[in-house]
Write a protein that holds these residues in place. Structure first.
Motif, PDB file in Angstrom:
ATOM      1  N   ARG A  49      -5.157   9.601   8.912  1.00 17.93           N
ATOM      2  CA  ARG A  49      -3.559   9.619   8.765  1.00 17.93           C
ATOM      3  C   ARG A  49      -2.745   8.453   9.260  1.00 17.93           C
ATOM      4  NH1 ARG A  49      -5.875  14.334  11.357  1.00 17.93           N
ATOM      5  NH2 ARG A  49      -5.907  13.501  13.425  1.00 17.93           N
ATOM      6  N   LEU A  50      -3.528   7.482   9.961  1.00 22.63           N
ATOM      7  CA  LEU A  50      -3.164   6.118  10.261  1.00 22.63           C
ATOM      8  C   LEU A  50      -2.922   5.336   9.069  1.00 22.63           C
ATOM      9  CD1 LEU A  50      -1.889   3.923  12.048  1.00 22.63           C
ATOM     10  CD2 LEU A  50      -4.460   3.026  12.336  1.00 22.63           C
ATOM     11  N   THR A  53      -0.086   7.076   7.014  1.00 25.33           N
ATOM     12  CA  THR A  53       1.449   6.331   7.739  1.00 25.33           C
ATOM     13  C   THR A  53       1.631   4.977   7.247  1.00 25.33           C
ATOM     14  OG1 THR A  53       0.747   7.989   9.611  1.00 25.33           O
ATOM     15  CG2 THR A  53       2.437   6.040   9.873  1.00 25.33           C
ATOM     16  N   GLY A  56       2.837   4.867   3.588  1.00 25.16           N
ATOM     17  CA  GLY A  56       4.031   5.604   3.314  1.00 25.16           C
ATOM     18  C   GLY A  56       5.073   4.810   4.066  1.00 25.16           C
ATOM     19  N   ALA A  57       5.039   4.050   5.069  1.00 28.50           N
ATOM     20  CA  ALA A  57       5.857   3.132   5.645  1.00 28.50           C
ATOM     21  C   ALA A  57       6.086   1.962   4.684  1.00 28.50           C
ATOM     22  CB  ALA A  57       5.326   2.817   7.231  1.00 28.50           C
ATOM     23  N   SER A  79      10.507   5.259   8.968  1.00 33.01           N
ATOM     24  CA  SER A  79       9.205   5.114   8.839  1.00 33.01           C
ATOM     25  C   SER A  79       8.548   5.758   9.734  1.00 33.01           C
ATOM     26  CB  SER A  79       8.906   3.611   8.679  1.00 33.01           C
ATOM     27  OG  SER A  79       9.228   3.151   7.406  1.00 33.01           O
ATOM     28  N   TYR A  82       8.749   9.402   9.635  1.00 34.47           N
ATOM     29  CA  TYR A  82       7.294   9.784   8.657  1.00 34.47           C
ATOM     30  C   TYR A  82       6.281   9.747   9.230  1.00 34.47           C
ATOM     31  CZ  TYR A  82       4.167   9.125   5.017  1.00 34.47           C
ATOM     32  OH  TYR A  82       3.189   9.002   3.884  1.00 34.47           O
ATOM     33  N   GLY A  83       5.905   8.854  10.200  1.00 36.27           N
ATOM     34  CA  GLY A  83       4.663   8.641  10.712  1.00 36.27           C
ATOM     35  C   GLY A  83       4.389   9.843  11.556  1.00 36.27           C
ATOM     36  N   VAL A  86       3.314  12.805   9.614  1.00 28.14           N
ATOM     37  CA  VAL A  86       2.101  12.690   9.159  1.00 28.14           C
ATOM     38  C   VAL A  86       1.081  13.078  10.208  1.00 28.14           C
ATOM     39  CG1 VAL A  86       0.375  11.023   8.351  1.00 28.14           C
ATOM     40  CG2 VAL A  86       2.501  11.209   7.300  1.00 28.14           C
ATOM     41  N   PHE A  87       1.380  12.567  11.283  1.00 29.26           N
ATOM     42  CA  PHE A  87       0.218  12.832  12.600  1.00 29.26           C
ATOM     43  C   PHE A  87       0.293  14.089  12.799  1.00 29.26           C
ATOM     44  CE2 PHE A  87      -0.388   8.488  12.623  1.00 29.26           C
ATOM     45  CZ  PHE A  87      -1.530   8.214  13.082  1.00 29.26           C
TER      46      PHE A  87
END
Length: 90
Positions: A49-50, A53, A56-57, A79, A82-83, A86-87
């Motif tokens: 997931r990191l 992220t 994507g960022a 971002s 978004y992060g 995602v998490f």
């Protein structure tokens, strides 16, 4: 390292990435986890997931630079949202 144009923002960027990697390594050692399946339908761990992220960022910020004239801080804020998504959901 005189050949590189090191500035404070560049140093902070790489420092944050290094701190994230160290933090996630410590978390993986102290609190092992089992992969979970989210909205993508694939099993992911914290590290996955990191990575999703960060990737994507990077694309969000590049698109922000290329497509808008607004301040880059708004791209950073997007971002971060978004992060968090995602998490939470991936």
């Amino acid at each position: 390292m005189a050949w590189m144009a090191w500035t404070w923002p560049t140093a902070v960027f790489f420092g944050v990435i290094a701190a994230l990697l160290i933090t996630f390594t410590i978390l993986a050692i102290r609190f092992p986890e089992t992969p979970r399946t989210g909205v993508l339908g694939i099993e992911t761990t914290r590290g996955d997931r990191l990575f999703i992220t960060l990737l994507g960022a990077a694309f969000i910020n590049l698109a922000w630079l290329g497509l808008t004239d607004a301040a880059q801080w708004w791209g950073l804020g997007l971002s971060l949202v978004y992060g968090a998504a995602v998490f939470r959901f991936v």
